[in-house]
Structure formats: structure tokens, C-alpha cells
Write an enzyme that holds these catalytic residues in place. Structure first.
Site, PDB file in Angstrom:
ATOM      1  N   CYS A 398       0.825  -1.232  -0.004  1.00  0.00           N
ATOM      2  CA  CYS A 398       0.064  -0.040   0.103  1.00  0.00           C
ATOM      3  C   CYS A 398       0.927   1.166  -0.131  1.00  0.00           C
ATOM      4  O   CYS A 398       1.753   1.682  -1.148  1.00  0.00           O
ATOM      5  CB  CYS A 398      -0.919   0.081   1.254  1.00  0.00           C
ATOM      6  SG  CYS A 398      -2.334   1.209   0.957  1.00  0.00           S
ATOM      7  N   HIS A 525      -3.428  -5.260   0.043  1.00  0.00           N
ATOM      8  CA  HIS A 525      -2.808  -5.658   1.403  1.00  0.00           C
ATOM      9  C   HIS A 525      -3.101  -7.342   1.438  1.00  0.00           C
ATOM     10  O   HIS A 525      -4.068  -7.966   1.878  1.00  0.00           O
ATOM     11  CB  HIS A 525      -3.736  -5.236   2.846  1.00  0.00           C
ATOM     12  CG  HIS A 525      -3.639  -3.768   2.790  1.00  0.00           C
ATOM     13  ND1 HIS A 525      -2.594  -3.128   3.813  1.00  0.00           N
ATOM     14  CD2 HIS A 525      -4.158  -2.689   2.589  1.00  0.00           C
ATOM     15  CE1 HIS A 525      -2.715  -1.894   4.017  1.00  0.00           C
ATOM     16  NE2 HIS A 525      -3.470  -1.673   2.991  1.00  0.00           N
ATOM     17  N   GLU A 527      -1.538  -9.549   3.197  1.00  0.00           N
ATOM     18  CA  GLU A 527      -1.429  -9.800   4.652  1.00  0.00           C
ATOM     19  C   GLU A 527      -2.862 -10.249   5.183  1.00  0.00           C
ATOM     20  O   GLU A 527      -2.907 -11.328   5.976  1.00  0.00           O
ATOM     21  CB  GLU A 527      -0.896  -8.917   5.699  1.00  0.00           C
ATOM     22  CG  GLU A 527      -1.674  -7.690   5.949  1.00  0.00           C
ATOM     23  CD  GLU A 527      -1.308  -6.688   5.034  1.00  0.00           C
ATOM     24  OE1 GLU A 527      -1.663  -5.295   5.585  1.00  0.00           O
ATOM     25  OE2 GLU A 527      -0.963  -6.734   4.089  1.00  0.00           O
TER      26      GLU A 527
END
Length: 561
Positions: A398, A525, A527
Site C-alpha cells: 500500500c 494488502h 496480509e
């Protein structure tokens, strides 16, 4: 629907979220389908506008919900895909009731906390519990509800009352209350103290809820006489007093609960013994033991803004853990406050500046996670420049991707004042700009949020190979600013490649730097979708590259072995 309610007493931060997730894991291992709900009694509509220092990270769901980080724990532990409705806040409840009142739905009645707010809470819980979250048809067997905060908080009172009414209306065979409490040990005496838990349970019972199980948090295992005392004064059978003592890693918690037959007590209370199977936690046990026995480590420099509170980057830390374990490595994360790398710090606090640079130079890979605002940006740019020029594997997420673009524009294209309009509205070279998918003035729910498709521009880019998909990938987003489409031509001519774009071709999603061991930036993102045993491909690529194993891994996978 069967409900398992997890409440907390004595102090906050006991690990109710991990306890609730772990109970879900054990029930799922018994062959049951599990869903979960997190109740946050704060007045915010969602976690979207909260500072990470205040509340830890904001977890983003597929549907764009900005929610409490505990929902991240549920998704990772239970391998489910939750919705924004699975996070209930006081703000959401009051808004729904006030909207009804304005529409005239209450037919002139006086609108009150009881029954209108409590009814809204019950209706929300009962409707959300029916939403399938595991990709199968039909509702789950059990809904695990975690009530945030501590019993006795003024703000959670309407929820306690609503849950009391819910437990009465569904019947005792369909409701199981587990109270998580603290058993402190006073240093001088060395005795395990039960009085705080006694008071906490007494308060809960005064509010009309009686716990069937106690989950006691302690540093050391509970002594038998402590359990007997708790049983006597809290009206809970000794067999239903669970001890969640400190363990080497949180993956041991489901195993700890199983070893104490927590599943049996819950299944008995919910009248599910006839349909449940003995818990199969073989894979979970292997995972927990593998983690314990790791000896080799990899040094990861995490250069961010909120490094003072590790919960600010909880999903990033978990994604690194998943990737490292799949490579049989232990993550050694070195936290670097980005501002410590900046030249100003060299003047003000030279020791911190020197220590930060020493840590960065000792790292095997560099990760710059997401964030908002301009604090620490210059330090992140220096970290990206260091990684690019010294062939150190780099992953920018990001803001971390935008940083790598700004750095490349300054260092390679020679645009000294290249910047994001987020940090400098007057920059002559705006390489990152505001791309409206929302409002400039309202902070809440104005970002590009949730799962979006990224199309690979070339099937032979590293990221496409890592994802093992030559065409596209679906990942979650949370941002307002994007790489300026007008700058792409110059950047690509200078060697930076934008290998992933959205379906319009206007939004840059993935960048790579050919000729570098691993230099990747992603606007999404990754994750948030990493799972134990199923690590995020980008995090895996970073770790493999840090150990010089990426090419061999890609070659092996391309050959289908």
C-alpha cells in the site's frame, strides 16, 4: 442455532479473541461448522477511523468492512470469510434504531434502550449467525460470540441485557457462556488469587448471566486448590474450569483447550455430543510443534510508522510468520521507526539514527507496510532506496508501494520533488495522486475498500508465478491514493514494471523491478488473506528471496513438482 458467548472480566487485553478463536478451532475439529461475531461496545460505526495506537490494526474484509483485529484472528484460525455484519458496534446498533425511529417504524412509541436497542442487538445476532462464512450452503452449527471490553463497563450494559434475553429465549441447551478472567499472583505471597474472578462472576450473575465454564488466564498452570476454590465460589464445576496459561505460541491454545476437554463440556451444554466427533487436531499439533522446534531464523526489517505497538501491524506479523514457517524458518522482526532513518534524527538523536541504520543494514529483507499521513515518509523512502540499490529483497504494501514509486522517480528519473499529493499538494511531479472512489471530506468509508481483482499484464512476472495464476488475483484494498496513471510511461521506460493493474487499466496494483532479486510493491494488502499453512504468496516470495531460494522454488513449481 447454538451460541457460545465469550465474556471477559477483571482487566481488558486477556486474550478473549484468541480464546474465542481457539474454541472455534476445537469445535470445528469436532466436525461442526462454526461462525463468529465480535461485539465492540464503542460508539464508532466501525474501526476505520481509529488510530492504530488506540486500537491496533484495522482489519479489512472481502466486503470492505473495516473491523476489529479480532475478526482477523477468527478468519486465520477458522479459515472463514466473514462479513462486516459479523462486527457489531454500539454505533451500528444506535444508527439502525434511530433510522427506524425517523422512518416512523415505532408508530409513535417512546424509543428506549430496553426494549428497542436490546431487540435490535438480538435481531442482529440472530440474523448474522445464519450467514454461511465457510463457503458451504446453509447456516453454521455454532456461533461463537465475543463481547469486547470487561463485564461491568457502562457501555456494554445494553449488550449484556440483550444477551441475557437471548440466552433465555433460545433455551439453556442452545447457549453456553464462557467467562475469561485473570488469576493474578502477588509477588510477595506467590499465591494464586481467585478474589478478582469471584467478583467478576458475581457481577455477571447479578446482570442475569451465569457462566457454564471459566477460562482462567495465568502465567503458570492453575493449582488444584485454586480450581476448587473457584468452583465453590463461582458455581462452576471443577471440570469446567479451564486454565489458559502462558504458552510458547498461540497455536498451542486450541491444543490446551482440547487437553482439558473443553470441547466435551461445551458439547454437553449445547446437547451436541450425539453429532460431534472426537476433535481431530493433528495438522494443528504439527504446526504448533514445528514452530516450537525452529532453529534457523531470517532477519526482517519492518520500517513503519506505528512500530511502538506491534498490534498495529498484527496481520503483517502473522503473514510473515506463516511464510517463515512454510520455509522452516523463525521470523526475527527488527522494528525500525521510519523517522529514525531520516537526516533530521541524525542531528537530534544520533544514537537512534545510527541504531536504525545498523539494523537496516543487518537485515536480510525489508518490508514497508501501509500507513497514513506524512510522518516517517522520508525514512521509508531511504529504506526503499537502500533495498533497491543494494539488492536487498523488498516488499512494499500500500503506502510501501507508493514509497517505492516516489523513491524511483526521485533517484532514477531525477525528479527531486516527486511526491504524493497526500504529503505535498504543490509537488511539481505528482507520481501518487488521490483517485476518487469516495469523498475528500468524510473519513469513514471513503476509501477503495475490500476485495478487488488485479489482472496480470504478463504471465511471466514473478508475482504471477508466486500466485500460480497467469491471469488474475483477488486481494483486499484499503487506500485513497494511487500511482498517477500519467507517470507510468516515464517510470516504465526507466525500468520499473507495473505487472498488475485493475480491470480498467488505470489503477496500478503491482510493481516489480526486473534484475533485482525481489523488489515488489502492491497497492493491496496481501496480509489479510494469509492463513496458517496457506501463506500469502508475496510474503513467501520475500522470505524465499531473503534466503536465496526464490528461483529454485519458482523453477520447481513451474515444472509442476
Amino acid at each position: 442455532m447454538k451460541y457460545v458467548l465469550v465474556t471477559g472480566g477483571v482487566v481488558s487485553g486477556l486474550g478473549k479473541g484468541v480464546t474465542a478463536s481457539s474454541l472455534g478451532v476445537v469445535l470445528k475439529a469436532c466436525g461442526l461448522r462454526v461462525t463468529s461475531i465480535k461485539i465492540d461496545p464503542y460508539l464508532n460505526m466501525d474501526a476505520g477511523t481509529m488510530s492504530p495506537f488506540e486500537h491496533g490494526e484495522v482489519f479489512v474484509l472481502d466486503d470492505g468492512g473495516e473491523v476489529d483485529l479480532d475478526l482477523g484472528n477468527y478468519e486465520r484460525f477458522l479459515d472463514v470469510t466473514l462479513t462486516k455484519e459479523n462486527n457489531i458496534t454500539t454505533g451500528k446498533i444506535y444508527q439502525s434504531v434511530l433510522e427506524k425511529e425517523r422512518r416512523g417504524d415505532y408508530l409513535g412509541k417512546t424509543v428506549q434502550v430496553v426494549p428497542h436497542i436490546t431487540d435490535a442487538i438480538k435481531d442482529w445476532i440472530e440474523s448474522v449467525a445464519l450467514i454461511p462464512v465457510d463457503g458451504k450452503e446453509g447456516p453454521a452449527d455454532v456461533c461463537v460470540i465475543e463481547l469486547g471490553g470487561t463485564v461491568g463497563d457502562i457501555e456494554s450494559m445494553p449488550f449484556i441485557e440483550a444477551l441475557r434475553q437471548l440466552s433465555f429465549s433460545v433455551g439453556q441447551d442452545n447457549f453456553c457462556l464462557i467467562h475469561v478472567s485473570l488469576i493474578p499472583v502477588l509477588g510477595v505471597v506467590g499465591e494464586q488469587k481467585t478474589k478478582p474472578t469471584q467478583h467478576s462472576v458475581r457481577e455477571l450473575r447479578a446482570l442475569g448471566l451465569t457462566p457454564q465454564l471459566l477460562a482462567c488466564r495465568s502465567a503458570q498452570p492453575l493449582l488444584d486448590n485454586t480450581k476448587e476454590k473457584l468452583s465453590q465460589f463461582c458455581h462452576v464445576p471443577v471440570a469446567n474450569i479451564l486454565n489458559i496459561h502462558d504458552v510458547p505460541n498461540i497455536w498451542h491454545i486450541p491444543l490446551l483447550l482440547r487437553s482439558q476437554n473443553a470441547h466435551y463440556s461445551i458439547l454437553k451444554q449445547l446437547d451436541l455430543l450425539s453429532i460431534a466427533t472426537p476433535p481431530d487436531l493433528e495438522a494443528w499439533t504439527r504446526m504448533a510443534e514445528t514452530f516450537d522446534n525452529l532453529t534457523d531464523s531470517v532477519r526482517i526489517a519492518m520500517v513503519g510508522k506505528y512500530v511502538g505497538l506491534t498490534d498495529s501491524y498484527l496481520s503483517v506479523v502473522k503473514a510473515l510468520l506463516h511464510a517463515c514457517i512454510s520455509c522452516s524458518l523463525k521470523p526475527s522482526i527488527d522494528w525500525i521507526a521510519a523517522s529514525d532513518l531520516e537526516d533530521d534524527t541524525a542531528q537530534l538523536t544520533p544514537e537512534a539514527h545510527a541504531a536504525a541504520w545498523k539494523t537496516l543494514r543487518n537485515a536480510e529483507c525489508v518490508l514497508v507496510p501501509g500507513g497514513f499521513g506524512d510522518r516517517g515518509v522520508r525514512g521509508m523512502i531511504l529504506a526503499a532506496k537502500y533495498a533497491r540499490e543494494n539488492n536487498v529483497p523488498y516488499l512494499g504494501i500500500c503506502l510501501g508501494m507508493q514509497i517505492s514509486v516516489i523513491e524511483y522517480a526521485r533517484s532514477v528519473l531525477g525528479f527531486e520533488r516527486a511526491n504524493s499529493t497526500e504529503f505535498d499538494e504543490q509537488t511539481p511531479n505528482p507520481v501518487v495522486i488521490f483517485m476518487p472512489e469516495g469523498s475528500r471530506t468524510h473519513m469513514g468509508s471513503t476509501m477503495r475498500l475490500g476485495s478487488r481483482r488485479t489482472l496480470f499484464q504478463t504471465p511471466d512476472c514473478v508475482t504471477s508465478k508466486l500466485y500460480d495464476n497467469p491471469q488474475y488475483v483477488d486481494e483486499r484494498h484499503r487506500h485513497r491514493y494511487e500511482v498517477n496513471p500519467d507517470a507510468i510511461g516515464l517510470l516504465e521506460e526507466a525500468g520499473l514494471k507495473f505487472v498488475g493493474k485493475d480491470d480498467t487499466g488505470k489503477r496500478m496494483e503491482i510493481l516489480e523491478l526486473p534484475g533485482h532479486p525481489f523488489y515488489a510493491g502492491v497497492q493491496f494488502h496481501p496480509e489479510f488473506k494469509s492463513r496458517p499453512g496457506k501463506p500469502s504468496p508475496l510474503f513467501l516470495g520475500l522470505i524465499l528471496s531473503a534466503k536465496g531460494q526464490l528461483e529454485a522454488y519458482l523453477h520447481k513449481h513451474q515444472n509442476g513438482s
